[in-house]
Scaffold this motif. Structure first.
Motif, short mmCIF file in Angstrom:
data_model
loop_
_atom_site.label_atom_id
_atom_site.label_comp_id
_atom_site.label_asym_id
_atom_site.label_seq_id
_atom_site.Cartn_x
_atom_site.Cartn_y
_atom_site.Cartn_z
N GLU A 180 10.79 1.27 -12.10
CA GLU A 180 11.53 1.67 -11.22
C GLU A 180 11.76 3.28 -11.62
OE1 GLU A 180 16.17 0.95 -9.98
OE2 GLU A 180 15.09 -0.71 -10.19
N TRP A 181 11.72 4.07 -10.73
CA TRP A 181 11.99 5.48 -10.92
C TRP A 181 13.06 6.10 -10.02
CZ3 TRP A 181 7.42 3.02 -11.42
CH2 TRP A 181 6.50 3.29 -12.35
N ILE A 182 14.00 6.81 -10.48
CA ILE A 182 15.21 7.59 -9.62
C ILE A 182 14.54 9.09 -9.63
CG2 ILE A 182 17.41 7.93 -9.42
CD1 ILE A 182 16.88 5.22 -8.80
N PHE A 183 14.60 9.41 -8.45
CA PHE A 183 14.33 10.94 -8.24
C PHE A 183 15.51 11.42 -7.59
CE2 PHE A 183 9.84 9.07 -7.77
CZ PHE A 183 9.29 9.61 -9.25
N GLU A 184 16.25 12.09 -8.29
CA GLU A 184 17.62 12.93 -7.61
C GLU A 184 17.25 13.92 -6.81
OE1 GLU A 184 20.08 14.30 -10.93
OE2 GLU A 184 20.35 12.21 -11.61
N GLN A 185 15.85 14.52 -6.64
CA GLN A 185 15.52 15.58 -5.71
C GLN A 185 14.48 15.10 -4.89
OE1 GLN A 185 14.41 19.05 -8.11
NE2 GLN A 185 16.51 19.09 -9.02
N PRO A 186 14.64 15.20 -3.61
CA PRO A 186 13.59 14.88 -2.55
C PRO A 186 12.09 15.44 -3.22
CG PRO A 186 15.53 15.17 -1.48
CD PRO A 186 15.82 15.76 -2.99
N GLU A 187 12.12 16.66 -3.60
CA GLU A 187 10.90 17.28 -4.10
C GLU A 187 10.15 16.48 -4.94
OE1 GLU A 187 8.50 21.15 -4.64
OE2 GLU A 187 10.05 20.78 -3.34
N LEU A 188 10.58 15.81 -5.78
CA LEU A 188 10.08 15.04 -7.06
C LEU A 188 9.33 14.02 -6.31
CD1 LEU A 188 12.55 15.26 -9.81
CD2 LEU A 188 10.57 16.64 -9.61
N ALA A 189 10.08 13.44 -5.26
CA ALA A 189 9.38 12.13 -4.61
C ALA A 189 8.38 12.59 -3.79
CB ALA A 189 10.67 11.47 -3.68
N LEU A 190 8.37 13.77 -3.19
CA LEU A 190 7.18 14.29 -2.39
C LEU A 190 5.99 14.45 -3.50
CD1 LEU A 190 9.26 16.56 -0.24
CD2 LEU A 190 7.76 14.64 0.86
N GLN A 191 6.32 15.03 -4.44
CA GLN A 191 5.23 15.23 -5.29
C GLN A 191 4.55 13.99 -6.07
OE1 GLN A 191 4.18 18.01 -6.37
NE2 GLN A 191 2.62 17.11 -7.60
N ALA A 192 5.49 12.97 -6.13
CA ALA A 192 4.90 11.53 -6.37
C ALA A 192 3.98 10.95 -5.43
CB ALA A 192 5.94 10.61 -6.72
N LEU A 193 4.48 11.22 -4.35
CA LEU A 193 3.70 10.59 -2.97
C LEU A 193 2.43 11.56 -2.54
CD1 LEU A 193 6.53 10.28 -0.04
CD2 LEU A 193 5.34 8.34 -1.38
N LEU A 194 2.25 12.86 -3.12
CA LEU A 194 1.14 13.54 -2.93
C LEU A 194 0.21 12.88 -4.02
CD1 LEU A 194 -0.15 16.07 -2.01
CD2 LEU A 194 0.94 17.36 -3.61
N GLU A 195 0.63 12.93 -5.32
CA GLU A 195 -0.23 12.24 -6.36
C GLU A 195 -0.72 10.98 -5.94
OE1 GLU A 195 2.12 14.81 -9.67
OE2 GLU A 195 2.59 12.76 -9.42
N LEU A 196 0.13 10.15 -5.40
CA LEU A 196 -0.41 8.75 -4.99
C LEU A 196 -1.45 8.58 -3.66
CD1 LEU A 196 2.96 6.90 -5.39
CD2 LEU A 196 0.95 6.76 -6.95
N GLU A 197 -1.54 9.70 -3.01
CA GLU A 197 -2.07 9.66 -1.68
C GLU A 197 -3.56 9.38 -1.75
OE1 GLU A 197 -2.66 9.86 2.26
OE2 GLU A 197 -0.82 9.73 1.16
N PRO A 198 -4.28 9.75 -2.82
CA PRO A 198 -5.69 9.46 -3.03
C PRO A 198 -5.82 7.85 -3.20
CG PRO A 198 -5.40 11.44 -4.45
CD PRO A 198 -3.79 11.13 -3.82
N LEU A 199 -5.00 7.30 -4.05
CA LEU A 199 -4.96 5.99 -4.18
C LEU A 199 -4.99 4.97 -2.73
CD1 LEU A 199 -3.02 5.43 -7.44
CD2 LEU A 199 -5.66 5.33 -7.17
N HIS A 200 -3.95 5.83 -2.11
CA HIS A 200 -3.44 5.10 -0.80
C HIS A 200 -4.63 4.91 0.15
CE1 HIS A 200 -0.83 5.16 3.17
NE2 HIS A 200 -1.19 4.04 2.74
#
Length: 729
Positions: A180-200
């Motif tokens: 479980e990860w907490i991202f205080e800034q939406p920018e970090l969550a977006l970066q994680a989504l971007l990195e996960l997109e190929p797997l998706h």
């Protein structure tokens, strides 16, 4: 977060234990603090609450002999509650499936940021969720009215979750508890989504938004989506364009650049929707932003930045440009093959790197832009410039503005190497007549002081070429000298300097205001775009953008770059040990210095000038005792070693330049040289210009074995090639 209540069946040595995953409050609704940032909300159904009450506190035990009774219990209650167990044969013949080990990524708001968590969903379409690799291997639930059993592969779940973490570097940068990860800034969550997109996209993960999709990444924008148009406007080039987000939405270039300045790869659209810029596009936009200026509410590029923009345009899917732009590009491409013939009436033999410097200067002259020749001191900036002046002599009179101390050096260098030029030292004859009679081939040599005085008359003349030698003299835009230089008119402008920047980037801006006005924009724009990011923030990207913009107009070679073409240089440091008498003298001065500092009033800021003064006295004492005590009878160990070196050098036929920071020290050395009958020349700040000029010429022609020079007076502008040794005292 809300969690499904689960019933667990564990097999023990004595039988079976049936219990709920969490204890329940009497009223049913239960909140459990699982971690400092995670709370579970349990809201059992009436049927589940009744089961809990019947189990007398949520747990019962059965012996092994009661397995058939356990089977009836499981069949009866499996439609009401999810069952977790490692006992896979207690439900009899029921629908059995292989548990789905695909990771499910949950993203949901957490305060001002977001929480990302990894689960698995063994029944694929139906809850419950479980943590990858943890819990029981067998689950029971009701699907379409039938009891269904899922057998989990905990090892596969763990491996899949580990692959998710490896594919998403952002996750590894933050601590995780129970995946479980907490991202205080939406920018970090977006970066994680971007990195996960190929797997998706590959179907290796499932993205879920338990509280609605409040953060959506619509995709990535790359160079192929950027479209630009260029057209001539008021001698500049206006740039328009944007990126096509979808069939109905276009993000125009001005807004795109404004968003890219936020140093974020994510562009917010609306309602939590974002698009990501590829790293290449983000860098390209920042490079483009550095080139563009705001002109009458439009984006425009200076015509001299066309070449840099052309490099940027590689990779664009669409670039529409008018005829004026294409004509400018064609001119630049032709310049690549431009070669100037050597000047006919020029006697110096240029080294290879000097020939390249001459060609570079002539190429910029042909282009019609200003040039900054910034070679290291001693590499021959003067002779390269004289070659250009000789070649352009027929185009009209030329002007060289230089420090007063080197004006005569220009005169003699021109006489020596450029017989086709007529050097004229401005101010030695009637100034009005000199300017009136200027003609092609004349080379007017003027000091900066005189340029300032005669600004009005000099600015009326259109020179073929203007050279500002040691151009750091106009680095301060607020001075009258700088303002006078800006008014001069010429077809080709050259500045020569070994130090284009001495203190701050504002000096470079002012030099280019003289060379190529407008290229760097106004001082305010330059400060905001380049100076502050580079000097205050140490922004390497901005530094590189500025370097690329100015690269066509600055030629700088260091001695190491052309070492093969220069005679070798050897540096030797000779350490001098003070005599016992000198050490006693020095120690007394040191103690006195400490006493003076301690006894003076005020804090450090008030004392710092006295500290510097005391240090200077100690330096002078180390050079010669008489520098601090005129009537001292002590001999100088440094002067003694100097004498030994000089006598050896002269005995072997060498000549040397002797420098000292202190003029008074230079006088002591001079007296020693006289006492030995050694021929020498002398130069310090008080030497009149005619005498200075004569001393240089005589030393160059062989009159004198030593040239004694103060550092301040001889720090620049001297060409003393007759010496092969330099001694710093």
């Amino acid at each position: 977060m809300k969690e499904e209540l689960q019933l667990r069946i564990d097999e023990t040595g004595e039988g079976y234990v049936i219990h709920f995953s969490h204890p329940l409050e009497n009223d049913g609704l239960t909140i459990i603090r699982e971690t400092p940032t995670r709370y579970l909300l349990l809201q059992p159904t009436p049927a589940q609450q009744r089961i809990f009450q019947l189990m007398s506190g949520g747990q019962i035990s059965l012996p092994k002999e009661a397995k058939s009774q356990l089977l009836k219990i499981v069949r009866h209650i499996s439609p009401m509650v999810v069952i977790h167990t490692d006992v896979d044969d207690i439900a009899g013949k029921v629908e059995t499936i292989e548990g789905n080990a695909t990771p499910h990524i949950h993203l949901l708001p957490a305060g001002d940021g977001f929480k990302l968590e990894i689960f698995v969903k063994p029944f694929t379409e139906e809850p419950p969720y479980a943590k990858p690799g943890k819990g029981h291997t067998v689950l029971f639930t009701k699907i379409n009215g039938l009891t269904t059993k899922a057998i989990r592969n905990l090892e596969a779940e763990e491996e899949n979750a580990r692959q998710v973490e490896e594919a998403c570097p952002t996750l590894s940068e933050f601590p995780s508890e129970n995946r479980e990860w907490i991202f205080e800034q939406p920018e970090l969550a977006l970066q994680a989504l971007l990195e996960l997109e190929p797997l998706h996209k590959e179907g290796k993960i499932v993205m879920e938004y338990p509280k609605g999709q409040q953060l959506q990444l619509k995709g990535q924008l790359d160079m192929s989506r950027l479209r630009l148009g260029i057209q001539s406007r008021n001698n500049w080039f206006e740039v328009e364009g944007g990126v096509q987000l979808d069939e109905n939405e276009v993000l125009d270039l001005k807004n795109l650049l404004a968003l890219s300045r936020q140093n974020s790869r994510f562009v917010k659209l609306n309602d939590g929707q974002f698009v990501a810029l590829t790293a290449q596009l983000q860098q390209k936009l920042q490079d483009l932003d550095a080139l563009l200026s705001d002109m009458d509410n439009a984006l425009a590029i200076h015509p001299l930045a066309v070449g840099v923009f052309d490099d940027f345009a590689e990779g664009l899917s669409e670039l529409k440009a008018d005829a004026a732009w294409k004509e400018q590009l064609q001119k630049l491409h032709e310049l690549e093959n431009f070669r100037a013939e050597p000047p006919e009436n020029f006697t110096a033999e240029l080294r290879q790197y000097q020939q390249e410097g001459y060609q570079w200067l002539m190429r910029l002259a042909h282009w019609g832009v200003g040039a900054c020749l910034a070679d290291d001191m001693g590499l021959g900036k003067t002779v390269q410039t004289l070659a250009v002046l000789s070649k352009r002599a027929e185009s009209g009179p030329a002007l060289v503005v230089a420090p007063a101390s080197v004006v005569r050096n220009w005169y003699h260098e021109a006489r020596r190497f450029a017989p086709g030029l007529e050097p004229i030292i401005f101010g030695e004859n009637d100034r009005t007549e000199t300017l009136r009679e200027l003609k092609a081939g004349d080379l007017l040599l003027c000091s900066y002081g005189l340029m300032q005085q005669e600004q009005e008359r000099l600015t009326k003349i259109e020179f073929s070429t203007i050279v500002l030698d040691e151009a750091q003299a106009i680095k301060n835009r607020a001075t009258k000298r700088s303002k006078a230089a800006m008014q001069l008119k010429a077809g080709f402008r050259i500045i020569t300097t070994g130090t284009p920047i001495e203190n701050h980037l504002g000096e470079l801006w002012n030099l280019f205001r003289f060379l190529n006005p407008g290229l760097l924009g106004s001082l305010e724009v330059f400060t905001e775009k380049y100076a502050l990011p580079i000097e205050r923030d140490n922004d390497h990207a901005r530094r590189e953008q500025l370097r690329r913009l100015l690269r066509p107009f600055i030629l700088r070679r260091k001695k190491d770059d052309v070492l093969k073409e220069l005679p070798p240089k050897t540096e030797v440091t000779l350490e001098v040990e003070l005599s016992p008498e000198e050490r006693v003298f020095y120690e007394a001065l040191r103690r006195q210095a400490l006493e003076n500092i301690h006894s003076s009033e005020g804090g450090f800021n008030q004392k710092r000038f006295q500290i510097l003064a005391e240090l200077m006295r100690l330096r002078q004492a180390a050079c010669h005792p008489r520098l601090v005590k005129a009537d001292s009878k002590l001999q100088s160990s440094k002067l003694q070693l100097f004498g030994e070196i000089v006598e050896e050098l002269i005995g072997e036929g060498h000549k040397a330049l002797v420098f000292s920071q202190f003029v008074s020290h230079l006088h002591i050395i001079e007296n020693w040289v006289k006492s030995r009958g050694i021929k020498y020349q002398y130069l310090d700040g008080s030497t009149p210009l005619p005498q200075r000029d004569r001393a240089i010429r005589e030393f160059q022609s062989g009159e004198g074995d030593l040239f004694l020079i103060s550092l301040r007076a001889g720090g620049f502008g001297l060409n003393l090639t007759a010496a092969d040794y330099v001694i710093h005292m």
